[in-house]
Design an enzyme around this catalytic site. Structure first.
Site, PDB file in Angstrom:
ATOM      1  N   GLU A 104       5.265  26.623 118.942  1.00 21.85           N
ATOM      2  CA  GLU A 104       4.111  25.886 119.124  1.00 21.85           C
ATOM      3  C   GLU A 104       2.794  26.424 118.193  1.00 21.85           C
ATOM      4  OE1 GLU A 104       2.302  25.252 122.866  1.00 21.85           O
ATOM      5  OE2 GLU A 104       0.643  24.125 122.320  1.00 21.85           O
TER       6      GLU A 104
ATOM      7  N   GLU B 166      -9.409  33.673 123.899  1.00 25.70           N
ATOM      8  CA  GLU B 166      -9.441  34.920 124.521  1.00 25.70           C
ATOM      9  C   GLU B 166      -7.973  35.256 124.756  1.00 25.70           C
ATOM     10  OE1 GLU B 166     -11.195  32.305 125.223  1.00 25.70           O
ATOM     11  OE2 GLU B 166     -13.256  33.226 124.800  1.00 25.70           O
TER      12      GLU B 166
ATOM     13  N   GLN C 286       4.649  17.523 126.433  1.00 25.37           N
ATOM     14  CA  GLN C 286       4.997  19.068 127.058  1.00 25.37           C
ATOM     15  C   GLN C 286       4.099  19.094 128.465  1.00 25.37           C
ATOM     16  OE1 GLN C 286       2.568  21.909 124.755  1.00 25.37           O
ATOM     17  NE2 GLN C 286       4.172  23.767 125.305  1.00 25.37           N
ATOM     18  N   GLY C 287       4.634  19.415 129.278  1.00 27.99           N
ATOM     19  CA  GLY C 287       4.289  19.621 130.902  1.00 27.99           C
ATOM     20  C   GLY C 287       4.132  21.063 131.050  1.00 27.99           C
ATOM     21  N   TYR C 288       2.937  21.662 130.677  1.00 25.75           N
ATOM     22  CA  TYR C 288       2.739  23.086 130.852  1.00 25.75           C
ATOM     23  C   TYR C 288       1.509  23.384 131.781  1.00 25.75           C
ATOM     24  CZ  TYR C 288       5.817  25.284 127.648  1.00 25.75           C
ATOM     25  OH  TYR C 288       7.172  25.995 126.847  1.00 25.75           O
ATOM     26  N   SER C 289       0.275  23.069 131.434  1.00 27.93           N
ATOM     27  CA  SER C 289      -0.703  23.558 132.335  1.00 27.93           C
ATOM     28  C   SER C 289      -0.951  22.624 133.522  1.00 27.93           C
ATOM     29  CB  SER C 289      -2.098  22.993 131.617  1.00 27.93           C
ATOM     30  OG  SER C 289      -2.214  24.058 130.333  1.00 27.93           O
TER      31      SER C 289
END
Lengths: 401, 376
Positions: free
Chosen positions: A249, A382, A131-134
């Site tokens: 997720e 958060e 998974q390429g998110y951040s």
């Protein structure tokens, strides 16, 4: 009910006949098992046979439609299958983000062609996904991501960097959030694209964590090609798809932490008896004893909440808002448990490596360190609290993200 | 055990919500308090509850009940808790009612349960003597042989819920000869029994009971220590349900205030410092809901072992008492100055939470019992 009973009898008979004897009594979970993929070796020939047998029945993805190779089971039938697997304490034949993340997302948002191309290799364990998110500059503020995808003929050219990509160094394909319209505002210029990692320009570099392990990687994209047909949900509509995937997720994370917190009381009590004594009777330290009880009660309350969410779903009630609490509570619960475990172990919980320490004690230390990331990965606590405040409690948006 | 409401249960919950709410929430308790009302609750509403069948919800139909369980009663108690309703449903149906229902005496069962269900009898259990719950239970009150098979009861009990109004008081006393605890069914107007009302912070009816040679027939004994333990655990689960309702209402009230109150030109609920605290309260309340549901269903399982019941009761009380206190503390803080005024309702929840936490043992006591039950 009799239909399900019949199904149970059939499953039981089939497993008794086919499930390899060597794998019985060796249960795994969704993070412990065979991940599949082009480079995925098998622990033993029986593991390979177990995967092949289950793939033939579509039971690596039991509820997916049979036309893509899935099992076509109802949720109730899947529950029966899982309980029969548990009965023999068998490992799942296949695990991975293809099954729990991109697969369900494609079933929801993919075109027919995308489903036919990508689902069967997932089900057969041939392709391992990540998974390429951040990105380095886009963590909690994910929508600020900068990785570019520029139109080029009937495809795209990708340039940029992803980070915190789990197991990228062992994966075959990556699903990425990329910016396809730099002029558009944040969320609206993003596309969700599937990328084959076996090509020039893709570089992965594992990141060493404080626990010593390297489950995460940086992934660099230097003029990497993607096909137009591999954009999911339409160009510049990636944010919608990304959010849907995050829902999958989050459910998965809830299950993971349900497993991670189970049995806390017995483990902590064992450590306490070893370190404090007496082996029988009341623990010598009333404060640590109270912390063990708190941990045990927290665990029970959490497990009951998971059960309540599942039971409500079974009775056909629309999903409530309770599931929003699983990530933040489950991760903090696991942290408290790991912290208490090293506390109870005292100096035995300080070893990093070496023969002088028992392997169980070394694992305590590493698990404690690793658990610190639980409240950061997959959306920080958060961010989860922001989501609850705004979307569950309906508190006004004040610009604080 | 299924942690979801069925259709009947949802109907009961909805109608309970309507009944209590229609009577006006905290306003009703405030009026009773300010008037120094001697009854402390509404007899008219009590009759209505009887008509709805709620006073006998967990009793079998042949004893005037509805044949449901603690699960259903907890739904009614939760809704009652939201409005801080002082009607003694917990004391009558769950404390005294459980003692009669599960006790040894058929005579007591058939005498009292139909009348409780019909709303004719307010009942309670007088068990507490010390300020804090202890284990084993302190019980200086004695049951002394008075000849002709009768016993006389001597001693004093405190914090007896609805003690001054009850027509039936189940008194816990120690048999002077055997040293065994006994539960004795005593009419509220028995000679030698004095009830002195206690004015407590929550304004719910409560009393001290003095027993000065109260003579009862020997068949007034309806059970012993095991029965008492079960009764206190069932009532504890009911109180946890009431606490769940109370904390939910105080929380809703606070959310309303966060949306409405403006400072610095914006609603204070837009401040992240407050949003995160509210979100954490929400999480804890949802966890309370799960344990209360599980505890009530456990109490309804036929033949549930005493230790299993004790464990879930302790889980439910430890969590709900702590969370109720935390929610109301935060509620007052977030309301600011207005939360400190008697005119605002939020203070009533704060006071009730404190009483709830000290009724059947506080969170620390229940955590200690959990460990004892688990052998550490």
């Amino acid at each position: 009910m009799s239909d399900l009973d019949g199904f149970r009898a059939e499953v039981r008979a089939w497993l008794e006949e086919h499930a390899p004897i060597s794998l019985r009594g060796r249960p795994g979970d969704i993070f412990h098992g065979h991940w599949g993929g082009r480079r995925g070796g098998f622990e033993s020939p029986d593991h390979e046979r177990w995967l092949r047998l289950m793939v033939e029945r579509g039971w690596t993805a039991p509820t997916w439609p049979t036309e893509y190779g899935g099992g076509g089971l109802s949720r109730a039938q899947d529950a029966v299958l899982q309980s029969e697997l548990r009965r023999l304490r068998l490992p799942p034949p296949l695990i991975g983000f293809g099954l729990v993340m991109i697969g369900p997302t494609l079933l929801e948002y993919g075109t027919e062609a995308q489903k036919r191309e990508h689902l069967p290799p997932i089900i057969r364990g041939e392709i391992r996904w990540c998974q390429g998110y951040s990105e380095p500059g886009s963590g909690s503020d994910l929508a600020s991501l900068q990785m570019r995808a520029e139109k080029n003929g009937d495809g795209y050219v990708l340039n940029g960097q992803k980070i915190w990509t789990s197991y990228a160094d062992e994966s075959d394909w990556i699903f990425c959030l990329v910016r396809t319209d730099p002029a558009a505002k944040k969320q609206s210029g993003i596309s969700f694209v599937l990328v084959d990692m076996d090509q020039p320009g893709v570089t992965t570099r594992p990141i060493k964590l404080i626990s010593g392990a390297s489950p995460f990687c940086e992934v660099f994209f230097d003029d990497v090609k993607a096909l137009a047909r591999d954009v999911v949900g339409g160009e510049n509509n990636g944010w919608t798809v990304a959010k849907a995937l995050l829902r999958h997720e989050r459910t998965m994370v809830g299950e993971v932490f349900a497993r991670s917190v189970m049995g806390a009381e017995a483990e902590l009590l064992g450590l306490a008896r070893e370190a404090l004594g007496p082996a029988e009777g009341t623990l010598a330290d009333p404060l640590l004893r109270d912390r063990i009880v708190q941990s045990a009660m927290d665990e029970r309350a959490f497990m009951l909440t998971i059960q309540r969410i599942q039971d409500a779903a079974k009775t056909g009630q629309p999903p409530g808002t309770e599931s929003s609490i699983l990530k933040v509570y489950g991760t903090e619960l696991n942290q408290r448990r790991r912290e208490l475990a090293v506390t109870l172990a005292g100096a035995d919980g300080l070893g990093w490596e070496g023969e002088s320490y028992a392997s169980g004690h070394l694992a305590l230390t590493r698990d404690w360190l690793r658990s610190r990331g639980n409240t950061i990965e997959g959306g920080t606590s958060e961010i989860q609290l922001n989501i609850i405040a705004k979307h569950v409690l309906g508190l006004p948006d004040g610009g604080a993200r | 055990m299924k942690l979801a409401l069925n259709e009947d249960q949802r109907l009961i919950k909805d109608s309970a919500a309507a009944v209590w709410k229609d009577r006006g929430a905290v306003e009703r308790l405030r009026k009773l308090r300010d008037a120094g009302d001697a009854t402390g609750f509404s007899r008219a509403l009590w009759d209505e509850l009887a008509g709805l069948g709620w006073l006998g919800l967990p009793f079998p139909e042949e004893l005037g009940g509805v044949g449901l369980g603690v699960t259903e009663l907890c739904l009614v108690l939760e809704e009652a808790g939201k409005t801080l309703a002082p009607e003694p449903l917990l004391a009558t149906t769950l404390l005294a009612g459980s003692a009669l229902l599960l006790g040894d005496s058929d005579a007591a069962r058939t005498t009292w349960l139909p009348r409780i269900s019909a709303g004719e009898v307010i009942a309670t259990v007088a068990w507490q003597e010390r300020a804090r719950r202890d284990e084993p239970l302190s019980c200086a009150a004695v049951a002394r042989s008075a000849g002709d098979g009768r016993v006389s009861l001597h001693g004093a009990k405190r914090e007896v819920l609805v003690g001054a109004q009850a027509e039936l008081i189940v008194v816990v006393a120690r048999d002077e000869a055997s040293g065994q605890l006994g539960l004795y069914a005593v009419p509220g107007d028995a000679e030698g029994l004095t009830a002195t009302p206690l004015v407590r912070v929550d304004a719910f009816p409560c009393a001290r009971i003095d027993l000065d040679g109260v003579v009862v027939a020997s068949d007034a004994r309806i059970g012993g220590a095991e029965l008492l333990a079960t009764v206190l655990d069932r009532a504890g689960i009911g109180l946890a349900a009431e606490a769940l309702g109370g904390m939910s209402a105080a929380f809703e009230m606070t959310l309303g205030w966060l949306r409405e109150r403006r400072q610095f030109g914006v609603p204070i609920g837009s401040f992240q410092a407050l949003q995160h605290r509210a979100a954490r309260l929400y999480i804890d309340i949802e966890l309370c809901r799960s344990v209360v549901m599980a505890a009530a269903r456990t109490a309804d399982q036929p033949g549930v072992p005493a230790a299993a019941l004790a464990q879930v009761a302790s889980l439910a009380l430890a969590r709900t008492t702590d969370t109720f206190l935390r929610v109301v503390d935060e509620a007052v803080q977030m309301h600011g100055g207005v939360g400190m005024t008697d005119e605002h309702d939020v203070g009533f929840y704060l006071k009730r939470a404190r009483v709830v936490a000290a009724t059947f043992g506080d969170a620390a006591w229940h955590r200690d019992r959990w460990a004892r039950l688990a052998g550490y």
